[in-house]
Write a protein that holds these residues in place. Structure first.
Motif, PDB file in Angstrom:
ATOM      1  N   THR B  17       0.789  -1.230   0.000  1.00 58.09           N
ATOM      2  CA  THR B  17       0.000   0.000   0.000  1.00 58.09           C
ATOM      3  C   THR B  17       0.827   1.290   0.000  1.00 58.09           C
ATOM      4  O   THR B  17       0.494   2.216  -0.743  1.00 58.09           O
ATOM      5  N   PRO B  18       1.902   1.365   0.792  1.00 54.79           N
ATOM      6  CA  PRO B  18       2.614   2.655   0.835  1.00 54.79           C
ATOM      7  C   PRO B  18       3.160   3.092  -0.514  1.00 54.79           C
ATOM      8  O   PRO B  18       3.376   4.282  -0.736  1.00 54.79           O
ATOM      9  N   ALA B  19       3.386   2.153  -1.445  1.00 56.49           N
ATOM     10  CA  ALA B  19       3.962   2.510  -2.736  1.00 56.49           C
ATOM     11  C   ALA B  19       2.910   2.963  -3.743  1.00 56.49           C
ATOM     12  O   ALA B  19       3.250   3.356  -4.851  1.00 56.49           O
ATOM     13  N   VAL B  26      -7.770  12.217  -3.269  1.00 53.97           N
ATOM     14  CA  VAL B  26      -8.128  11.052  -2.447  1.00 53.97           C
ATOM     15  C   VAL B  26      -8.432  11.516  -1.018  1.00 53.97           C
ATOM     16  O   VAL B  26      -7.547  11.959  -0.298  1.00 53.97           O
ATOM     17  N   GLU B  27      -9.702  11.416  -0.616  1.00 49.65           N
ATOM     18  CA  GLU B  27     -10.075  11.793   0.752  1.00 49.65           C
ATOM     19  C   GLU B  27      -9.711  10.687   1.724  1.00 49.65           C
ATOM     20  O   GLU B  27      -9.365  10.947   2.874  1.00 49.65           O
ATOM     21  N   LEU B  28      -9.848   9.443   1.261  1.00 46.18           N
ATOM     22  CA  LEU B  28      -9.567   8.289   2.119  1.00 46.18           C
ATOM     23  C   LEU B  28      -9.029   7.173   1.230  1.00 46.18           C
ATOM     24  O   LEU B  28      -9.716   6.718   0.329  1.00 46.18           O
ATOM     25  N   GLY B  29      -7.795   6.771   1.504  1.00 51.04           N
ATOM     26  CA  GLY B  29      -7.154   5.754   0.673  1.00 51.04           C
ATOM     27  C   GLY B  29      -7.438   4.341   1.160  1.00 51.04           C
ATOM     28  O   GLY B  29      -8.418   4.102   1.852  1.00 51.04           O
ATOM     29  N   PRO B  30      -6.573   3.395   0.801  1.00 49.52           N
ATOM     30  CA  PRO B  30      -6.805   1.999   1.168  1.00 49.52           C
ATOM     31  C   PRO B  30      -6.805   1.799   2.678  1.00 49.52           C
ATOM     32  O   PRO B  30      -6.183   2.569   3.414  1.00 49.52           O
ATOM     33  N   GLY B  31      -7.498   0.766   3.149  1.00 49.08           N
ATOM     34  CA  GLY B  31      -7.408   0.395   4.555  1.00 49.08           C
ATOM     35  C   GLY B  31      -8.733   0.369   5.286  1.00 49.08           C
ATOM     36  O   GLY B  31      -8.839  -0.248   6.342  1.00 49.08           O
ATOM     37  N   ASP B  32      -9.736   1.043   4.765  1.00 46.47           N
ATOM     38  CA  ASP B  32     -11.060   0.974   5.397  1.00 46.47           C
ATOM     39  C   ASP B  32     -11.951   0.093   4.514  1.00 46.47           C
ATOM     40  O   ASP B  32     -11.462  -0.638   3.675  1.00 46.47           O
ATOM     41  N   ASP B  33     -13.256   0.120   4.735  1.00 46.14           N
ATOM     42  CA  ASP B  33     -14.133  -0.727   3.918  1.00 46.14           C
ATOM     43  C   ASP B  33     -14.133  -0.302   2.460  1.00 46.14           C
ATOM     44  O   ASP B  33     -14.283  -1.127   1.562  1.00 46.14           O
ATOM     45  N   ALA B 112       0.947   0.731 -10.317  1.00 49.71           N
ATOM     46  CA  ALA B 112       1.147   2.053  -9.729  1.00 49.71           C
ATOM     47  C   ALA B 112       1.858   2.989 -10.707  1.00 49.71           C
ATOM     48  O   ALA B 112       1.498   4.168 -10.837  1.00 49.71           O
ATOM     49  N   GLN B 113       2.849   2.459 -11.416  1.00 52.29           N
ATOM     50  CA  GLN B 113       3.601   3.324 -12.332  1.00 52.29           C
ATOM     51  C   GLN B 113       2.722   3.866 -13.445  1.00 52.29           C
ATOM     52  O   GLN B 113       2.754   5.064 -13.744  1.00 52.29           O
ATOM     53  N   ARG B 114       1.936   2.983 -14.063  1.00 52.89           N
ATOM     54  CA  ARG B 114       1.084   3.462 -15.156  1.00 52.89           C
ATOM     55  C   ARG B 114       0.015   4.419 -14.641  1.00 52.89           C
ATOM     56  O   ARG B 114      -0.325   5.394 -15.295  1.00 52.89           O
ATOM     57  N   CYS B 115      -0.540   4.124 -13.485  1.00 51.64           N
ATOM     58  CA  CYS B 115      -1.571   5.008 -12.933  1.00 51.64           C
ATOM     59  C   CYS B 115      -0.968   6.372 -12.613  1.00 51.64           C
ATOM     60  O   CYS B 115      -1.534   7.415 -12.929  1.00 51.64           O
ATOM     61  N   ALA B 116       0.202   6.352 -11.968  1.00 51.13           N
ATOM     62  CA  ALA B 116       0.842   7.612 -11.571  1.00 51.13           C
ATOM     63  C   ALA B 116       1.127   8.474 -12.796  1.00 51.13           C
ATOM     64  O   ALA B 116       0.967   9.699 -12.768  1.00 51.13           O
ATOM     65  N   ARG B 117       1.535   7.842 -13.882  1.00 56.60           N
ATOM     66  CA  ARG B 117       1.879   8.624 -15.073  1.00 56.60           C
ATOM     67  C   ARG B 117       0.691   9.439 -15.574  1.00 56.60           C
ATOM     68  O   ARG B 117       0.841  10.542 -16.093  1.00 56.60           O
ATOM     69  N   GLY B 119      -1.844  10.335 -13.617  1.00 54.34           N
ATOM     70  CA  GLY B 119      -2.458  11.074 -12.521  1.00 54.34           C
ATOM     71  C   GLY B 119      -3.587  10.335 -11.833  1.00 54.34           C
ATOM     72  O   GLY B 119      -4.400  10.952 -11.134  1.00 54.34           O
ATOM     73  N   ALA B 120      -3.661   9.007 -12.015  1.00 52.57           N
ATOM     74  CA  ALA B 120      -4.715   8.227 -11.365  1.00 52.57           C
ATOM     75  C   ALA B 120      -4.185   7.625 -10.065  1.00 52.57           C
ATOM     76  O   ALA B 120      -3.062   7.119 -10.027  1.00 52.57           O
ATOM     77  N   SER B 121      -4.976   7.670  -9.031  1.00 53.97           N
ATOM     78  CA  SER B 121      -4.599   7.095  -7.738  1.00 53.97           C
ATOM     79  C   SER B 121      -5.019   5.629  -7.669  1.00 53.97           C
ATOM     80  O   SER B 121      -6.011   5.239  -8.275  1.00 53.97           O
ATOM     81  N   VAL B 122      -4.259   4.847  -6.923  1.00 49.50           N
ATOM     82  CA  VAL B 122      -4.670   3.466  -6.633  1.00 49.50           C
ATOM     83  C   VAL B 122      -5.233   3.477  -5.216  1.00 49.50           C
ATOM     84  O   VAL B 122      -4.493   3.657  -4.251  1.00 49.50           O
TER      85      VAL B 122
END
Lengths: 344, 344
Positions: B17-19, B26-33, B112-117, B119-122
């Motif tokens: 997740t940290p990567a 993103v108001e709330l990232g991974p880790g909740d429901d 992650a790399q393709r999304c970051a390029r 501007g999309a968040s995972v």
């Protein structure tokens, strides 16, 4: 056996698509590169989850409709647990080539029924080939402006711990019956059948998620009704069992959740005859109630003393004492074991 | 071989997740429901697609990074093809128990790399057990208020047919080399390696989707630059080949697309040496160019005469003649064959 001949991808999708629910918020449904849905706000809530044959369900012990319903519920519950009403889902189904189209149509029917009940549209799908049947659902909703998401970290000392279900443990009991029971004997037992159905397609009241998030208005003074209830301070759905999921709220919030065992005695009692079918006793029933995965009912904390209707109090939240770790306890004592790890 | 020991689900997610890229939306990232993402508008664009080992990729002939990248691209392309910028993805990965965590981390890295390029968040993920490795991505974006989605049905007689790629056929050529080529000989051939890399992780310019949807402003008079270009009238990404996907635009729009074969001669020529590696000639190269699945470049129609930069004209749109069916043609003649059916 069915009259359906195997079809190609577009043929199958053409037969399934017309039966999918489409709300008025759907600007563009299935059939193009992507769907377009007008959310109630731009604050998207999104979650995804997969069910795989042989790991998450057994084709011989469930029905295609139940597979679709369960895949829907586990994702709709995640959106609901954030306090948002689910508005749409997309589904990606992988299946062996030559899979009877009636299986795929059944999955779509189960998915569509559960989504329609909660007002969620099925706006897109992908059908691909794989050696095993699997279904991945992504569910989305949106949080109204100004409404905080109901996260796991909001439980505060003094809160009431509550669950949006009048019976915990059904999915676990049903799973035990499916895996270990004598099929002929179970088939004749109405209660056992109901538990196996619940395991195959759990049916908690998901509306409790988005209603708990905003709280219940207090009734008019003197109306004689119960007092209103404040919004949930923390919420999640029971995916991996009361103990494991409660532990998550405890750790995220830095508190201790203390479950009152007397509040669960009725849940246990109701499962004793199912346990007896497996030659087991109340220990098995307690195990089911405390560690039942795939229940998908809402687990929430409220400022109290009241909790919204549909919820019942099962314990309380307290501050940690010196050196104490955040945890979930049962009657003030540590609970052994945690719930299900999907990849352990 | 790696030093990573098998981990449980939460342990693996904690390391991955940290990567993952997280934009300020993103108001709330991974880790909740579920995750919470603020879209640019409430008009959600959503699509989902799966890649399965043995069907959509061969673990022995690709890398985890490429699997993640390809899964990202095929979904981001679908959002882009509606004219929307992708803002977020969620991923559901199923893998055999005991899968080396480095495989899962590699998939996440490629994703992650393709999304970051772009501007999309995972923003979320699910990790479950299965007998075969698979990854299902759901990608979302949003259409600005007032902007029509770029659907397949908008092509009009007189439009220019254009593609957002300077080379078609690479994914198909790469696949043929992977399936039929002599691995040792291919490894020594830089061009062959590039084509196999493209098949394993196609890399079209997806920004062309959301720029083509709004068109290009005309330059200042007398600036000497080419004229501006109107927004696309129809658009999709090339998932199943120029002929099959072009046929979809033709049928949805009720028109005939006529591809100019001279516009594709350069594409064919550039693949002749790859064809020679398989003992094949220009017929194979034409097949790749016309029927190349998994290219994911934008295929669009524009009012013309100009097309936005990044696109090149490859044909034209005309009305159907008496009794003629909507179709794609090559130099005025019917084209044999259609593209890939994922479930046929």
């Amino acid at each position: 056996m069915t009259a359906d001949a195997p079809l190609d991808e577009s043929g199958i999708l053409a037969r399934i698509t017309p039966a999918l629910p489409q709300g008025r918020d759907v600007e563009l449904g299935p059939g193009d590169d992507a769907a377009v849905v007008r959310l109630v706000s731009p604050r998207l809530v999104i979650t995804t989850d997969t069910l795989t044959e042989g790991h998450d369900f057994l084709l011989a012990r469930t029905t295609p409709e139940q597979i679709g319903a369960k895949a829907a519920v586990q994702n709709l519950a995640d959106v609901a647990a954030m306090g948002a009403r689910p508005q749409a889902v997309v589904s990606a189904v992988s299946a062996p080539r030559g899979t009877d189209p009636s299986v795929l149509k059944g999955i779509a029917r189960g998915l569509a029924q559960r989504c329609a009940r909660y007002g969620a549209s099925v706006v897109g799908g992908d059908l691909g080939a794989a050696d095993a049947l699997s279904i991945t659902i992504t569910a989305v909703g949106a949080l109204p402006e100004g409404q905080e998401p109901s996260v796991r970290s909001g439980a505060r000392p003094g809160d009431v711990l509550a669950v949006g279900s009048d019976q915990l443990g059904r999915s676990a009991a049903g799973l035990a019956l499916i895996l270990k029971g004598d099929p002929t004997r179970l088939e004749a037992d109405e209660e056992a059948r109901a538990l196996m159905t619940w395991q195959n397609s759990p049916d908690p009241d998901l509306t409790l998620g988005w209603t708990a998030a905003i709280g219940e208005a207090a009734p008019a003074p003197g109306s004689g009704e119960a007092e209103g209830a404040a919004p949930a301070t923390a919420m999640m759905d029971l995916s991996d069992g009361l103990v494991r999921d409660g532990g998550r709220i405890a750790r995220a919030s830095g508190v201790v959740l203390d479950v009152d065992p007397t509040a669960l005695e009725g849940d246990v009692e109701a499962l004793l005859s199912a346990a007896a079918l497996l030659g087991a006793g109340s220990e098995a029933a307690w195990e089911w109630v405390l560690h039942c995965a795939e229940e998908h009912a809402m687990l929430a904390t409220f400022p109290g003393p009241g909790v919204p209707s549909g919820f019942r109090a099962i314990g309380s939240v307290r501050a940690r004492r010196d050196g104490e770790e955040p945890a979930i306890m049962l009657g003030g004592r540590p609970v052994a074991g945690e719930g299900f790890d999907h990849f352990g």
